[in-house]
Design a protein around this motif. Structure first.
Motif, short mmCIF file in Angstrom:
data_model
loop_
_atom_site.label_atom_id
_atom_site.label_comp_id
_atom_site.label_asym_id
_atom_site.label_seq_id
_atom_site.Cartn_x
_atom_site.Cartn_y
_atom_site.Cartn_z
N SER A 40 0.83 -1.21 0.00
CA SER A 40 0.00 0.00 0.00
C SER A 40 0.86 1.25 0.00
CB SER A 40 -0.92 0.00 1.23
OG SER A 40 -1.83 -1.07 1.17
N ILE A 41 1.93 1.23 0.79
CA ILE A 41 2.83 2.39 0.86
C ILE A 41 3.50 2.62 -0.48
CG2 ILE A 41 4.97 3.25 1.90
CD1 ILE A 41 4.10 1.78 4.49
N VAL A 42 4.01 1.55 -1.07
CA VAL A 42 4.71 1.68 -2.36
C VAL A 42 3.76 2.22 -3.42
CG1 VAL A 42 5.81 0.38 -4.24
CG2 VAL A 42 6.42 -0.10 -1.85
N GLU A 43 2.54 1.71 -3.47
CA GLU A 43 1.58 2.16 -4.46
C GLU A 43 1.21 3.63 -4.24
OE1 GLU A 43 -0.57 2.08 -7.83
OE2 GLU A 43 0.75 0.49 -7.08
N ALA A 44 1.09 4.02 -2.98
CA ALA A 44 0.75 5.42 -2.68
C ALA A 44 1.86 6.36 -3.14
CB ALA A 44 0.49 5.59 -1.19
N VAL A 45 3.10 5.97 -2.91
CA VAL A 45 4.22 6.81 -3.33
C VAL A 45 4.28 6.87 -4.84
CG1 VAL A 45 6.73 7.06 -3.29
CG2 VAL A 45 5.51 6.40 -1.20
N LYS A 46 4.02 5.76 -5.51
CA LYS A 46 4.02 5.76 -6.98
C LYS A 46 3.00 6.74 -7.53
CE LYS A 46 3.85 1.97 -9.35
NZ LYS A 46 3.47 0.59 -9.78
N THR A 47 1.83 6.80 -6.92
CA THR A 47 0.74 7.60 -7.48
C THR A 47 0.68 9.02 -6.93
OG1 THR A 47 -0.77 6.66 -5.81
CG2 THR A 47 -0.66 5.56 -7.96
N ARG A 48 1.11 9.21 -5.67
CA ARG A 48 0.94 10.52 -5.03
C ARG A 48 2.26 11.23 -4.75
NH1 ARG A 48 -1.18 9.36 -0.01
NH2 ARG A 48 -1.30 11.62 0.33
N GLY A 49 3.38 10.56 -4.98
CA GLY A 49 4.69 11.20 -4.88
C GLY A 49 4.98 11.84 -3.53
N ASP A 50 5.39 13.11 -3.58
CA ASP A 50 5.79 13.84 -2.37
C ASP A 50 4.75 13.78 -1.26
OD1 ASP A 50 8.15 14.59 -3.54
OD2 ASP A 50 7.79 16.75 -3.45
N ASP A 51 3.49 13.95 -1.63
CA ASP A 51 2.44 14.00 -0.61
C ASP A 51 2.38 12.71 0.20
OD1 ASP A 51 1.74 16.55 -1.36
OD2 ASP A 51 0.05 15.94 -2.62
N ALA A 52 2.51 11.57 -0.50
CA ALA A 52 2.46 10.28 0.20
C ALA A 52 3.67 10.11 1.11
CB ALA A 52 2.38 9.13 -0.81
N VAL A 53 4.85 10.44 0.60
CA VAL A 53 6.06 10.32 1.42
C VAL A 53 5.95 11.19 2.66
CG1 VAL A 53 8.56 10.68 1.51
CG2 VAL A 53 7.51 9.77 -0.58
N LEU A 54 5.46 12.39 2.49
CA LEU A 54 5.32 13.32 3.62
C LEU A 54 4.29 12.80 4.63
CD1 LEU A 54 6.41 16.01 4.63
CD2 LEU A 54 4.52 17.14 3.45
N ASP A 55 3.16 12.28 4.14
CA ASP A 55 2.14 11.75 5.03
C ASP A 55 2.68 10.61 5.89
OD1 ASP A 55 0.28 13.54 4.10
OD2 ASP A 55 -0.75 12.11 2.77
N TYR A 56 3.40 9.68 5.25
CA TYR A 56 3.93 8.53 6.00
C TYR A 56 5.04 8.96 6.96
CZ TYR A 56 1.29 5.36 3.00
OH TYR A 56 0.28 4.69 2.35
N THR A 57 5.82 9.95 6.58
CA THR A 57 6.89 10.43 7.45
C THR A 57 6.31 11.12 8.68
OG1 THR A 57 8.35 10.69 5.53
CG2 THR A 57 9.01 11.80 7.55
N ARG A 58 5.22 11.82 8.49
CA ARG A 58 4.52 12.41 9.64
C ARG A 58 3.95 11.32 10.53
NH1 ARG A 58 1.18 16.60 5.85
NH2 ARG A 58 2.61 18.39 5.89
N GLN A 59 3.38 10.29 9.90
CA GLN A 59 2.72 9.22 10.66
C GLN A 59 3.73 8.38 11.45
OE1 GLN A 59 0.28 6.67 8.21
NE2 GLN A 59 0.25 5.03 9.72
N PHE A 60 4.83 7.98 10.80
CA PHE A 60 5.75 7.04 11.43
C PHE A 60 6.87 7.71 12.22
CE2 PHE A 60 4.41 4.42 7.60
CZ PHE A 60 3.44 3.72 8.31
#
Length: 435
Positions: A40-60
């Protein structure tokens, strides 16, 4: 009766093979929950780029950054860390880096070619990767030595851009890791980690450029992400727990050998430390040293579990039997703590790194001997090699035929027609018509 600190095995005893196989068995299998989460994380980064990376970095990691660019540290910040660390530590890092650089310079491959009698030129062109990514664990598992070992070979190979990612839980930076990055010549540093960092390196985002190869260790989520993106990018390896196998003739100080075994056992509970010797009295002495010295270790709890669960003292009939067992185990680190290690060397077929003699502890290889400490584990030294400059270079075959290369054209024509690939045959025949 008190539980033994380590397994005792005899290679000549009935059932030894099964005992050894059980001891060596280890498989880093991601359970379904981990695999699904990473997917799920890999797919989110593929499709949403910076926003996904930032969201997960905030979360984890608890990041408060409002954009991914805020998580990139300028090279001046890396240099600042280098300038500020303890002078003795700085000198040690620089000394290790220089030795690593000198050793790996010998691995650099060069292009070559040769001309045949009819004027045909064949060869190989060597080029570095355009861009490499280095994953460095953060928090308690931050190892500056791994920065040097992974980054320096890439730079020796001529990689123009090295992107480093490392998590910073709670925003806490490891200054020594930053200093090592400065010494190694890291070009860009992003304070991100986990599966999202691996996916960002593999696919690229608006801020993080896509790389050609990802190297460096990580936890089960990182390892699973590396598996999932393999093919999109190259990988170094999926490493298992650290291992040491010591072969000793019984004449080395037992305390030395005990501490060498501890040097791997303290990594984590799954690490493996094995001693092989034909001298049962020496094995007894080492076991006594282990029991006496274990309480003196800062990581005694971890080392104790490692030894009880996966460690072993193995008695063999002689040195020939010891070497046979070495090749069966195919260890990551092999110490030949014997009088004449060079005499054993020709028969050692499988080992990631070989430390020869009584004054060559494996720990030197981890930090400053020069050869790389990124090594094949879990028996994979049967077919794998240490990380090196060659992992950051690629080869292109060179072929240039002359007008006089009719023999080559004829051979291609005949073989192509035998496979019913007539266009292949005719492309050669048009240049060199059959006589």
């Amino acid at each position: 009766m008190a539980e033994s600190i380590i397994h005792r095995l005899n290679a000549d005893a009935e059932g030894f093979d099964a005992e050894l196989d059980a001891l060596l068995a280890w498989e880093a299998v991601s359970d379904a929950a981990v695999a699904n989460a990473v997917e799920s994380i890999v797919e989110a980064v593929k499709t949403r780029g910076d926003d996904a990376v930032l969201d997960y970095t905030r979360q984890f990691d608890g990041s408060t950054a409002s954009s991914l660019s805020e998580l990139e540290l300028p090279t001046a910040r890396l240099q600042q860390a280098l300038d500020a660390i303890d002078s003795e530590l700085k000198a040690a890092l620089e000394h290790a880096a220089e030795r690593i650089r000198q050793y790996h310079a010998h691995q650099k491959q060069e292009s070559w070619s040769y001309a045949e009698a009819d004027g045909t030129v064949l060869g190989q062109q060597i080029r570095p990767l355009d861009r490499a990514g280095l994953y460095v664990p953060g928090g308690k598992a931050a190892y500056p030595s791994s920065v040097l070992m992974n980054a320096i070979p890439a730079k020796v190979a001529g990689v123009p851009e090295l992107i480093m990612v490392s998590p910073t839980p709670g925003g806490k930076l490891n200054e020594v890791v930053l200093a090592a990055a400065a010494i190694a010549g890291v070009d860009r540093f992003f304070a991100i980690g986990g599966a999202q960092a691996v996916a960002a390196l593999a696919y690229g985002t608006e801020t993080i450029p896509r790389v050609d190869k990802i190297v460096g260790p990580g936890n089960i989520y990182v390892a699973t992400a590396k598996r999932q993106v393999f093919g999109q990018v190259g990988l170094d390896m999926i490493a298992g727990p650290s291992e040491i196998l010591v072969v000793c003739d019984g004449k080395t100080d037992p305390d030395w050998i005990a501490m060498d075994l501890f040097s791997q056992a303290e990594h984590d509970e799954d690490a493996q430390s094995i001693l092989i010797s034909p001298d049962p009295a020496f094995l007894d002495a080492v076991e006594q040293s282990l029991e006496r010295l274990l309480p003196t270790l800062e990581r005694a709890a971890i080392a104790g579990v490692s030894l009880r669960e996966r460690g072993a003292l193995v008695q063999v009939a002689d040195m020939d039997a010891a070497v046979e067992l070495v090749n069966r185990i195919a260890p990551e680190h092999l110490e030949l703590s014997v009088e004449s290690p060079q005499a054993l060397l020709p028969n050692i077929r499988h080992a990631g790194a070989i430390f020869m003699g009584r004054y060559t502890p494996e720990a030197l290889g981890d930090y400053c001997a020069g050869p790389n400490h990124v090594l094949p584990t879990s028996g994979t030294s049967r077919f794998s090699s240490p990380l090196g400059v060659y992992d950051f270079q690629k080869r292109s075959s060179l072929i240039q035929c002359s007008a006089e290369a009719s023999a080559l054209g004829h051979t291609a024509s005949v073989l192509a027609r035998s496979e019913s690939l007539t266009a292949h045959a005719r492309s050669a025949e048009l240049r060199w018509p059959r006589k």
